[in-house]
Design an enzyme around this catalytic site. Structure first.
Site, PDB file in Angstrom:
ATOM      1  N   LYS B  50       0.819  -1.217   0.000  1.00  0.00           N
ATOM      2  CA  LYS B  50       0.000   0.000   0.000  1.00  0.00           C
ATOM      3  C   LYS B  50       0.852   1.267   0.000  1.00  0.00           C
ATOM      4  O   LYS B  50       0.364   2.335  -0.409  1.00  0.00           O
ATOM      5  CB  LYS B  50      -0.923   0.007   1.210  1.00  0.00           C
ATOM      6  N   SER B 306       1.292  -9.754   0.102  1.00  0.00           N
ATOM      7  CA  SER B 306       0.917  -8.337   0.002  1.00  0.00           C
ATOM      8  C   SER B 306       1.224  -7.532   1.250  1.00  0.00           C
ATOM      9  O   SER B 306       1.393  -6.319   1.182  1.00  0.00           O
ATOM     10  CB  SER B 306      -0.570  -8.217  -0.344  1.00  0.00           C
TER      11      SER B 306
END
Lengths: 324, 324
Positions: B50, B306
């Site tokens: 992110k 992730s």
């Protein structure tokens, strides 16, 4: 033992060992009161820097000796490093391990391609077993740290640190190295002397197993009074090596010593702030940076995480005590 | 939304985001029955991919808007990514978080430089709060996935995968992407289309929250029936984005779905074989590679991890169940 041997090892490792990154976290900087840079050798093949030395040693043999194969004694990271280096060269390796070593380490070493020979710590003479097997099969013995090719391999990590520190604009810093027999510290110190004389290697050891720190302080090789009973088993050795000690003594700064709890606490920080798995012995340098800040100089500190081969129960212990 | 936007984001991220390595382990290859390559975005700044989108969005604003600051709503990784990106640009960020978010996430977001505004999930209208604060202070809202600058930032990970796969000689493979709203999957898919058309992105989701897989199968956007009750909270969203779905639909292969236990099991393997800390949502792609091998094609598979922002108690759960 000189820098050219390390550069030659680097050329042999190219494309085979991983170039590990240099990581950081504002949360660690805050605790340490300076910028903390982490070289995570737990991300190296086989989970520790030992793969560098193993590859260097196997690839550095003359082709005939290499074709006959290698032998090593180790219950841990050196075993796996040599096993994988040998199998990727397509040559035989025998690893002599104590029969009470954790089954997972025996299994891993076998899975990486080695033949494992077990011995009884109480009854058998490990050196005699190695000597016999070595002679019978023409295998070259690769000792874990007092071997120039091994030191040269570990030194390649120091060459990377020199380059990465320069890219980050670090002009002066202590480089804290998790220290057992001194192969890693000696290799890194030699590399820094050549490529980053503004960076100074310093060995870090666990309390009660601080043979290198005491040897540096006294100027002669000192022994540990015992060899078991530490969670930091990956970096416990009887005494500094005959080859490594003069190098460390000439080039490194004073040794640092951390408690086992500090190592576990550093493991919890590596978990939460770096998303890395460190083994207790692999976390001593980070522990020194975080909890012994007053013994370190400069605005930056570079620490190695030497390995991450820790069983789940020991990792859980670190999280239980310090994981929040 | 096109490849030039991703290349422009890559230029803006240069020297600020980490180029994460591409890791592997013979032990994972053995389980999966093919070579498994892991792109560990848990090693990215703030512990997840992110940060790429956050940096891309903040750096991509026109200077006047950027100087006024940004606002985002998120209880997790997007919050931290935007907070650090803003503070490193020296601009203000307000993050609107639910008051029942874990204290550690609130603390981390603050420590990374954001002002945190808490709201009550039961009583308050999050969107109204964001709109009011945005207007009052002239802040630009950065939504977590349906934003071209954010998708472009996530796509930089795909550019790196294309380059690293080529360096490893991988000619054809599925690239498994942990999928929430589809920003990561869409960005990676666009990057692969341009730079590695032989690689195909495929979204991976947890069971019962497989809105993207169902949407891809039916051809229209499908919703999840619920939004809570998953350990994979980092990648739970109501439905695919209006911007992301057409991209994923055009470029990605079929979705994969794993159970929560498979995600926990993959976390234990990332711990023991890669020395990486993965969060449950961050481990779903690795879980698919390891436990759904028959739904994947080719001799190689590439998986993203992730993120690694997992609390110690959830990590312990993974080790207790599957850590041996």
């Amino acid at each position: 033992m000189n820098i050219e041997m390390i550069r030659a090892a680097q050329a042999r490792l190219e494309g085979h060992a991983r170039r590990t990154p240099l990581l950081n976290s504002p949360f660690l900087d805050e605790i340490a009161g300076r910028r903390v840079w982490v070289k995570p050798e737990c991300l190296q093949h086989t989970g520790s820097f030992k793969f560098r030395g193993g590859w260097s040693a196997v690839s550095g043999l003359d082709p005939e000796a290499r074709a006959r194969g290698v032998i090593a004694f180790s219950s841990g990271n050196h075993a796996q490093g040599v096993a994988l280096a040998a199998s990727r060269h397509g040559v035989r390796s025998i690893i002599v391990m104590p029969s009470d070593a954790p089954q997972s380490k025996i299994d891993n070493t076998r899975a990486l391609g080695a033949e494992v020979v077990l011995f009884d710590r109480a009854k058998d003479d490990r050196n005699a077993i190695c000597a016999r097997l070595s002679e019978e099969h023409g295998l070259t013995l690769i000792v874990p740290y007092d071997n120039p090719l091994v030191i040269a391999g570990q030194g390649t990590c120091g060459l990377e640190i020199a380059e990465q520190a320069s890219a980050e604009g670090i002009t002066k810093a202590d480089v804290l190295v998790c220290c057992g027999g001194g192969g890693f510290t000696a290799g890194v110190a030699l590399a820094l002397e050549a490529d980053a004389p503004c960076l100074r290697a310093r060995p870090v050891e666990p309390e009660d197993f601080d043979d290198m720190a005491r040897s540096l302080a006294s100027g002669v090789i000192e022994r540990n009074s015992r060899l078991s009973g530490s969670l930091c088993d990956a970096i416990i050795t009887p005494q500094p090596g005959n080859l490594t000690f003069p190098i460390v003594s000439r080039l490194a700064g004073p040794g640092l010593v951390v408690t086992e709890d500090e190592a576990l606490h550093a493991m919890a920080h590596a978990f939460s702030r770096l998303k890395l798995v460190a083994e207790p012995g692999g976390a001593v340098a980070l522990a020194a940076a975080l909890f012994h800040a007053d013994e370190i100089e400069g605005e930056d500190v570079i620490v190695t995480i030497s390995g991450g081969n820790v069983d789940a129960d020991v990792f859980r212990m670190a999280l239980d005590k310090f994981g929040g």
